[in-house]
Design an enzyme around this catalytic site. Structure first.
Site, PDB file in Angstrom:
ATOM      1  N   GLU A 173       0.830  -1.221   0.000  1.00  0.00           N
ATOM      2  CA  GLU A 173       0.000   0.000   0.000  1.00  0.00           C
ATOM      3  C   GLU A 173       0.861   1.267   0.000  1.00  0.00           C
ATOM      4  O   GLU A 173       0.377   2.352   0.333  1.00  0.00           O
ATOM      5  CB  GLU A 173      -0.950   0.019   1.204  1.00  0.00           C
TER       6      GLU A 173
ATOM      7  N   HIS B 171      -2.875   2.453   8.352  1.00  0.00           N
ATOM      8  CA  HIS B 171      -3.961   1.643   7.808  1.00  0.00           C
ATOM      9  C   HIS B 171      -4.097   0.365   8.627  1.00  0.00           C
ATOM     10  O   HIS B 171      -3.095  -0.258   8.975  1.00  0.00           O
ATOM     11  CB  HIS B 171      -3.682   1.301   6.343  1.00  0.00           C
TER      12      HIS B 171
ATOM     13  N   HIS C  32      -7.357  -2.843  10.121  1.00  0.00           N
ATOM     14  CA  HIS C  32      -8.647  -3.505   9.884  1.00  0.00           C
ATOM     15  C   HIS C  32      -9.455  -3.628  11.185  1.00  0.00           C
ATOM     16  O   HIS C  32      -9.708  -4.746  11.639  1.00  0.00           O
ATOM     17  CB  HIS C  32      -8.407  -4.915   9.312  1.00  0.00           C
TER      18      HIS C  32
ATOM     19  N   GLU D  83     -17.270  11.886  22.814  1.00  0.00           N
ATOM     20  CA  GLU D  83     -15.985  12.454  22.402  1.00  0.00           C
ATOM     21  C   GLU D  83     -15.703  12.371  20.899  1.00  0.00           C
ATOM     22  O   GLU D  83     -14.740  12.972  20.425  1.00  0.00           O
ATOM     23  CB  GLU D  83     -14.861  11.802  23.203  1.00  0.00           C
TER      24      GLU D  83
ATOM     25  N   HIS E  88     -13.144  -3.441   4.142  1.00  0.00           N
ATOM     26  CA  HIS E  88     -11.695  -3.661   4.214  1.00  0.00           C
ATOM     27  C   HIS E  88     -11.096  -3.102   5.515  1.00  0.00           C
ATOM     28  O   HIS E  88     -10.530  -3.866   6.290  1.00  0.00           O
ATOM     29  CB  HIS E  88     -11.015  -3.036   2.979  1.00  0.00           C
TER      30      HIS E  88
HETATM   31 ZN   LIG Z   1      -5.676  -3.624   4.506  1.00  0.00          ZN
END
Ligand SMILES: [Zn+2]
Length: 270
Positions: free
Chosen positions: A116, A139, A141, A169, A210
């Site tokens: 990525e 990034h 999950h 919050e 994702h």
């Molecule tokens: Zn991912």
């Protein structure tokens, strides 16, 4: 030269990745993080003229030329980083309009940066234009946010409003809200460009079915951003099937804006 393993950026990176794994956000080789390093900080620990290998990035991002990043490796497991940082992490410096990356440290098994990398670098470039102090793209999950993308509208205003209503919050931590991309093939320049575009207006971008991308000025801030959105999603999934008797109203959200001196995303509150 000082010991790189004692560099505050390295210590914090390893702790953050370990913590992300502990939260269940990064199963197997899931997730990737990149941290932009200051040139002065790097040269205390490494000779920046000593290039181990040069890697092709597969994209062009001229605004990041000369910038150095500590980044997770492709196929690597977050759970293993603390035991072998030099295998699982790398320090790279971009050049030739971002088309090439000089490896200055790490990926000692011959590995590469995360698949990525395009999404990370394009997001860094986009965030730096909005906030010159941005340093982190993260990034992962998180289960509840991911689950939410199956049962909730992906409209960004609707998605953001639901999260804001789930914990007091939320609007304070992410007044800029959450952007959402529909399901796309990951690891491509296309999703990189789409993510970077979303990063212009918010520090959080959900990838439907994702995971999520977060951006921030340091690792703690970015981790906390994702942690707070994930908490909102967790509460949502706990109550979504129950009759709701009360919620945080728009009037309440306006009171929070006033109390904490934040401004919710334009047009997201009534
Ligand atoms: Zn991912």
């Amino acid at each position: 030269m000082k010991d790189l393993m004692e560099a505050p950026f390295m210590v914090e990176m390893i702790r953050t990745l370990t913590n992300m794994y502990g939260h269940g956000w990064d199963e197997r080789n899931g997730g990737n993080v990149s941290l932009m390093l200051e040139d002065d900080a790097v040269s205390e620990y490494l000779d920046p003229s000593r290039v181990i290998r040069t890697l092709e990035t597969g994209f062009s991002e001229p605004s990041l030329d000369g910038r150095t990043f500590l980044v997770t490796g492709t196929g690597k497991y977050f759970k293993n980083v603390q035991y072998a940082p030099d295998v699982n992490l790398g320090i790279v410096r971009l050049r030739d309009e971002g088309r090439l990356a000089d490896l200055l440290w790490g990926f000692t098994d011959g590995g590469l940066f995360t698949s990525e990398f395009p999404a990370h670098m394009m997001s860094h470039a986009a965030r730096l234009k909005v906030d010159p102090k941005n340093r982190v793209i993260m990034h992962c999950h998180p289960s509840n946010l991911l689950a939410m993308t199956y049962v909730h509208s992906l409209n960004e205003r609707d998605f953001t409003r639901t999260l804001w209503q789930m914990c007091t919050e939320c609007i304070v931590v992410f007044p800029d809200g959450v952007n959402v991309l529909p399901w796309m093939v990951c690891g491509t320049n296309e999703i990189g460009l789409a993510t970077a575009e979303k990063m212009k207006t918010a520090r959080l971008t959900v990838w439907a079915q994702h995971g999520i991308y977060g951006a921030g000025r340091d690792l703690d801030e970015t981790f906390g951003l994702i942690e707070t959105a994930e908490k909102g999603a967790e509460i949502y999934l706990k109550i979504a099937h129950l009759p709701v008797l009360q919620t945080i109203t728009d009037e309440d959200l306006h009171l929070l804006e006033k109390r904490f001196n934040v401004k919710g995303r334009e047009g997201f509150l009534d």
